[in-house]
Structure formats: structure tokens, C-alpha cells
Motif scaffolding. Structure first.
Motif, PDB file in Angstrom:
ATOM      1  N   ASP A   1       0.831  -1.202   0.000  1.00 62.28           N
ATOM      2  CA  ASP A   1       0.000   0.000   0.000  1.00 62.28           C
ATOM      3  C   ASP A   1       0.866   1.253   0.000  1.00 62.28           C
ATOM      4  O   ASP A   1       0.590   2.214  -0.711  1.00 62.28           O
ATOM      5  CB  ASP A   1      -0.944   0.010   1.208  1.00 62.28           C
ATOM      6  N   GLN A   2       1.929   1.217   0.782  1.00 61.00           N
ATOM      7  CA  GLN A   2       2.859   2.345   0.843  1.00 61.00           C
ATOM      8  C   GLN A   2       3.530   2.556  -0.519  1.00 61.00           C
ATOM      9  O   GLN A   2       3.627   3.675  -1.007  1.00 61.00           O
ATOM     10  CB  GLN A   2       3.907   2.080   1.928  1.00 61.00           C
ATOM     11  N   PHE A   3       3.966   1.465  -1.152  1.00 63.37           N
ATOM     12  CA  PHE A   3       4.589   1.559  -2.474  1.00 63.37           C
ATOM     13  C   PHE A   3       3.594   2.121  -3.488  1.00 63.37           C
ATOM     14  O   PHE A   3       3.912   3.026  -4.256  1.00 63.37           O
ATOM     15  CB  PHE A   3       5.084   0.179  -2.928  1.00 63.37           C
ATOM     16  N   ARG A   4       2.390   1.558  -3.486  1.00 65.67           N
ATOM     17  CA  ARG A   4       1.379   1.979  -4.468  1.00 65.67           C
ATOM     18  C   ARG A   4       0.993   3.446  -4.299  1.00 65.67           C
ATOM     19  O   ARG A   4       0.730   4.142  -5.290  1.00 65.67           O
ATOM     20  CB  ARG A   4       0.152   1.077  -4.366  1.00 65.67           C
ATOM     21  N   SER A   5       0.937   3.923  -3.065  1.00 65.33           N
ATOM     22  CA  SER A   5       0.546   5.317  -2.840  1.00 65.33           C
ATOM     23  C   SER A   5       1.635   6.293  -3.292  1.00 65.33           C
ATOM     24  O   SER A   5       1.354   7.443  -3.593  1.00 65.33           O
ATOM     25  CB  SER A   5       0.199   5.552  -1.367  1.00 65.33           C
ATOM     26  N   ALA A   6       2.880   5.827  -3.358  1.00 62.96           N
ATOM     27  CA  ALA A   6       3.994   6.699  -3.745  1.00 62.96           C
ATOM     28  C   ALA A   6       4.331   6.600  -5.235  1.00 62.96           C
ATOM     29  O   ALA A   6       5.169   7.353  -5.720  1.00 62.96           O
ATOM     30  CB  ALA A   6       5.226   6.354  -2.916  1.00 62.96           C
TER      31      ALA A   6
ATOM     32  N   PRO B   1       3.143   6.061  -9.542  1.00 65.77           N
ATOM     33  CA  PRO B   1       2.045   6.265 -10.489  1.00 65.77           C
ATOM     34  C   PRO B   1       1.229   4.973 -10.629  1.00 65.77           C
ATOM     35  O   PRO B   1       1.725   3.886 -10.359  1.00 65.77           O
ATOM     36  CB  PRO B   1       2.732   6.611 -11.803  1.00 65.77           C
ATOM     37  N   HIS B   2      -0.013   5.128 -11.066  1.00 62.25           N
ATOM     38  CA  HIS B   2      -0.917   3.977 -11.244  1.00 62.25           C
ATOM     39  C   HIS B   2      -0.266   2.919 -12.132  1.00 62.25           C
ATOM     40  O   HIS B   2       0.349   3.224 -13.134  1.00 62.25           O
ATOM     41  CB  HIS B   2      -2.232   4.467 -11.867  1.00 62.25           C
ATOM     42  N   ARG B   3      -0.356   1.662 -11.745  1.00 64.98           N
ATOM     43  CA  ARG B   3       0.153   0.500 -12.498  1.00 64.98           C
ATOM     44  C   ARG B   3       1.679   0.455 -12.581  1.00 64.98           C
ATOM     45  O   ARG B   3       2.232  -0.117 -13.511  1.00 64.98           O
ATOM     46  CB  ARG B   3      -0.449   0.429 -13.903  1.00 64.98           C
ATOM     47  N   ALA B   4       2.379   1.059 -11.623  1.00 63.46           N
ATOM     48  CA  ALA B   4       3.843   0.985 -11.605  1.00 63.46           C
ATOM     49  C   ALA B   4       4.263  -0.452 -11.307  1.00 63.46           C
ATOM     50  O   ALA B   4       3.567  -1.191 -10.606  1.00 63.46           O
ATOM     51  CB  ALA B   4       4.420   1.933 -10.551  1.00 63.46           C
ATOM     52  N   LYS B   5       5.398  -0.833 -11.844  1.00 57.33           N
ATOM     53  CA  LYS B   5       5.919  -2.188 -11.652  1.00 57.33           C
ATOM     54  C   LYS B   5       6.309  -2.395 -10.183  1.00 57.33           C
ATOM     55  O   LYS B   5       7.047  -1.594  -9.607  1.00 57.33           O
ATOM     56  CB  LYS B   5       7.122  -2.403 -12.572  1.00 57.33           C
ATOM     57  N   ILE B   6       5.831  -3.493  -9.613  1.00 56.51           N
ATOM     58  CA  ILE B   6       6.131  -3.809  -8.208  1.00 56.51           C
ATOM     59  C   ILE B   6       7.582  -4.261  -8.116  1.00 56.51           C
ATOM     60  O   ILE B   6       8.036  -5.096  -8.909  1.00 56.51           O
ATOM     61  CB  ILE B   6       5.181  -4.907  -7.680  1.00 56.51           C
TER      62      ILE B   6
ATOM     63  N   ARG C   1      -3.953  -7.806  -3.370  1.00 58.29           N
ATOM     64  CA  ARG C   1      -4.395  -7.303  -4.673  1.00 58.29           C
ATOM     65  C   ARG C   1      -3.308  -7.518  -5.731  1.00 58.29           C
ATOM     66  O   ARG C   1      -2.975  -6.636  -6.501  1.00 58.29           O
ATOM     67  CB  ARG C   1      -4.801  -5.824  -4.591  1.00 58.29           C
ATOM     68  N   LEU C   2      -2.760  -8.745  -5.745  1.00 57.90           N
ATOM     69  CA  LEU C   2      -1.755  -9.139  -6.735  1.00 57.90           C
ATOM     70  C   LEU C   2      -2.404 -10.014  -7.789  1.00 57.90           C
ATOM     71  O   LEU C   2      -3.389 -10.702  -7.510  1.00 57.90           O
ATOM     72  CB  LEU C   2      -0.610  -9.913  -6.065  1.00 57.90           C
TER      73      LEU C   2
END
Length: 134
Positions: free
Chosen positions: A21-26, A28-33, A58-59
Motif C-alpha cells: 500500500d505504501q509503495f502503491r501510494s507513492a 504512479p498507477h500500475r507501476a511495476k512492483i 491485490r496481486l
């Protein structure tokens, strides 16, 4: 997710969920994990199951499954691998002392040292040792 839905989710998954969640919030949308987060998810999927990890994080279920299968195939391949090199050094017939050393890929070592003209049946010893290593 709210706190009620986290009640049935194991704590290690909840911790990884926070990191994602922290990674996703920082990002852009659909950034590579990042690979480190994928590897953590693969380890958790190995312990708790694919769906139990993919759903709360949500993977992509199929993506996680492919990564998990890839790791499993790699581990099986490593287990099947045979030794790449065995060095045998023959003692000179007049030698009064001889030493044979074996080392397995896992780091196990065996050293045989004897004095006198007759030596042990080293091939039988090696075979027995390799069986014990399995």
C-alpha cells in the motif's frame, strides 16, 4: 482494507500489505512492483497458499502463481544436479601414508587418512557417504 477484514489474514501478509500500500501510494498507477516485494509475496504464498496471499495483497493471481512455480522448478533443478567435479589423487605405490578428501555441494566434508600399503575401498566409502548426504 479495514481492520475487520484483516482479522482472518495472517500478520506477515498484513505487514506485506502495508508495504505494498505504501509503495502503491507513492508510485504512479500500475507501476511495476519491486522484485523484493514479489519475492516476499512468493515466500508467503509458499506458506499460506496462492489465493490467501494474492487476494488481500491485490496481486495478479496468475503472475504470483508463475513466480511460485518458477521458484519451485529452480529448487527441484538444484536438488537433482549432480556433482560437477570429483578429484581423485592416486598415492604413489611406495607411499606410506595416503589421504582422500570428499566435499559435497552442501558443504559436507569427509577425510580419510591411512598409513600402510593397503587402503580402504574408496569408491564404496564415497557411495555410502553420498547416500547418507541425501
Amino acid at each position: 482494507m479495514n481492520d475487520k477484514s484483516n482479522l482472518s489474514v495472517p500478520e506477515p501478509i498484513v505487514q506485506l500489505q502495508r508495504q505494498l500500500d505504501q509503495f502503491r501510494s507513492a508510485q504512479p498507477h500500475r507501476a511495476k512492483i519491486p522484485e523484493g516485494l514479489w519475492q516476499a509475496a512468493v515466500e508467503l504464498a509458499r506458506q499460506h497458499g496462492l489465493y490467501a496471499v494474492a487476494h488481500p495483497l491485490r496481486l495478479d493471481y496468475e503472475g504470483l502463481k508463475r513466480r511460485l512455480e518458477g521458484v519451485s522448478k529452480l529448487e527441484k533443478k538444484k536438488k537433482v544436479a549432480s556433482p560437477g567435479f570429483v578429484e581423485l589423487i592416486a598415492a604413489h605405490p611406495a607411499a606410506a601414508e595416503c589421504v582422500i578428501e570428499f566435499e559435497s555441494k552442501s558443504g559436507g566434508k569427509m577425510r580419510i587418512q591411512w598409513k600402510g600399503a593397503g587402503g580402504p575401498d574408496w569408491s564404496s566409502l564415497l557411495r555410502a557417504w553420498r547416500e547418507a548426504e541425501r
